[in-house]
Design a protein around this motif. Sequence first.
Motif, PDB file in Angstrom:
ATOM      1  N   ARG A  14       0.839  -1.209   0.000  1.00 36.80           N
ATOM      2  CA  ARG A  14       0.000   0.000   0.000  1.00 36.80           C
ATOM      3  C   ARG A  14       0.871   1.255   0.000  1.00 36.80           C
ATOM      4  O   ARG A  14       0.565   2.229  -0.692  1.00 36.80           O
ATOM      5  N   PHE A  15       1.947   1.230   0.775  1.00 40.60           N
ATOM      6  CA  PHE A  15       2.856   2.375   0.777  1.00 40.60           C
ATOM      7  C   PHE A  15       3.477   2.554  -0.608  1.00 40.60           C
ATOM      8  O   PHE A  15       3.631   3.684  -1.082  1.00 40.60           O
ATOM      9  N   GLY A  16       3.812   1.458  -1.252  1.00 43.99           N
ATOM     10  CA  GLY A  16       4.363   1.527  -2.610  1.00 43.99           C
ATOM     11  C   GLY A  16       3.403   2.164  -3.594  1.00 43.99           C
ATOM     12  O   GLY A  16       3.819   2.730  -4.602  1.00 43.99           O
ATOM     13  N   ARG A  17       2.120   2.076  -3.288  1.00 42.33           N
ATOM     14  CA  ARG A  17       1.101   2.716  -4.137  1.00 42.33           C
ATOM     15  C   ARG A  17       0.809   4.150  -3.692  1.00 42.33           C
ATOM     16  O   ARG A  17      -0.091   4.785  -4.217  1.00 42.33           O
ATOM     17  N   GLY A  18       1.543   4.629  -2.694  1.00 41.58           N
ATOM     18  CA  GLY A  18       1.411   6.029  -2.308  1.00 41.58           C
ATOM     19  C   GLY A  18       0.659   6.316  -1.031  1.00 41.58           C
ATOM     20  O   GLY A  18       0.419   7.489  -0.711  1.00 41.58           O
ATOM     21  N   GLU A  19       0.275   5.317  -0.270  1.00 45.60           N
ATOM     22  CA  GLU A  19      -0.459   5.551   0.976  1.00 45.60           C
ATOM     23  C   GLU A  19       0.527   5.799   2.125  1.00 45.60           C
ATOM     24  O   GLU A  19       1.091   4.865   2.680  1.00 45.60           O
ATOM     25  N   ALA A  20       0.717   7.049   2.468  1.00 44.98           N
ATOM     26  CA  ALA A  20       1.667   7.420   3.518  1.00 44.98           C
ATOM     27  C   ALA A  20       1.292   6.830   4.872  1.00 44.98           C
ATOM     28  O   ALA A  20       2.162   6.496   5.682  1.00 44.98           O
ATOM     29  N   ALA A  60      11.634   3.482   2.256  1.00 47.52           N
ATOM     30  CA  ALA A  60      10.825   4.416   1.465  1.00 47.52           C
ATOM     31  C   ALA A  60      11.270   4.420  -0.005  1.00 47.52           C
ATOM     32  O   ALA A  60      10.418   4.419  -0.910  1.00 47.52           O
ATOM     33  N   GLN A  64       8.188   1.158  -4.046  1.00 49.01           N
ATOM     34  CA  GLN A  64       7.502   0.847  -5.306  1.00 49.01           C
ATOM     35  C   GLN A  64       8.017  -0.447  -5.928  1.00 49.01           C
ATOM     36  O   GLN A  64       7.300  -1.101  -6.675  1.00 49.01           O
TER      37      GLN A  64
END
Length: 192
Positions: A14-20, A60, A64
């Motif tokens: 989810r973080f890889g898709r941009g969810e901080a 970080a 992705q």
Amino acid sequence: MDLSAETDENLMMRFGRGEAAAFEALYSRHEARVFRYLFRQLRDQAGADDVMQDVWFSVARNAQRYQPDAKFTTWLFTLAHNRMIDVIRKRRPQQSLDDVGESEDGSSLQDRLPADGREEPERRTQSLQEADALLAAVAKLPADQRSAFLLQAEADLSLEDIAAATGTNFETVKSRLRYARAKLKQLLWEYA
């Protein structure tokens, strides 16, 4: 959004898709364990802070491209272990791991370990002495044994995950842990 039920691997995806918020959940879940591992290996708060920052920047940067081929914690502690090894190799002259570092306020590591506030003063003193003895004993372990022991004790990694994180095989990890436990038992026999 409550992310507490999400697996680490799902949070990383989810973080890889941009969810901080997913990164924040991962960081809050693993920050303390990674820091303790690094600090107990490096015996230097500033060094552990620097490596810690580098590890999380690396998480970080690689979000992705992350693929959940292994458990997230295995991947995370592999990053931490490799960064820590790089720091140790760069240090000249080598800093003794037998020195128990002091914090910026002058308190020793023993003073910063929590004791149960409900205990009587005598028991609290005994707890501090036992904690100090344990930390001193862990510091006396050879680096490979100490690393395997701390990855199991602090990171709660399985033997397979420790092998992956350190780039060794399962039997080597098993042997290192057996020798580490035997040495700790020998060093801490009076507390048994």
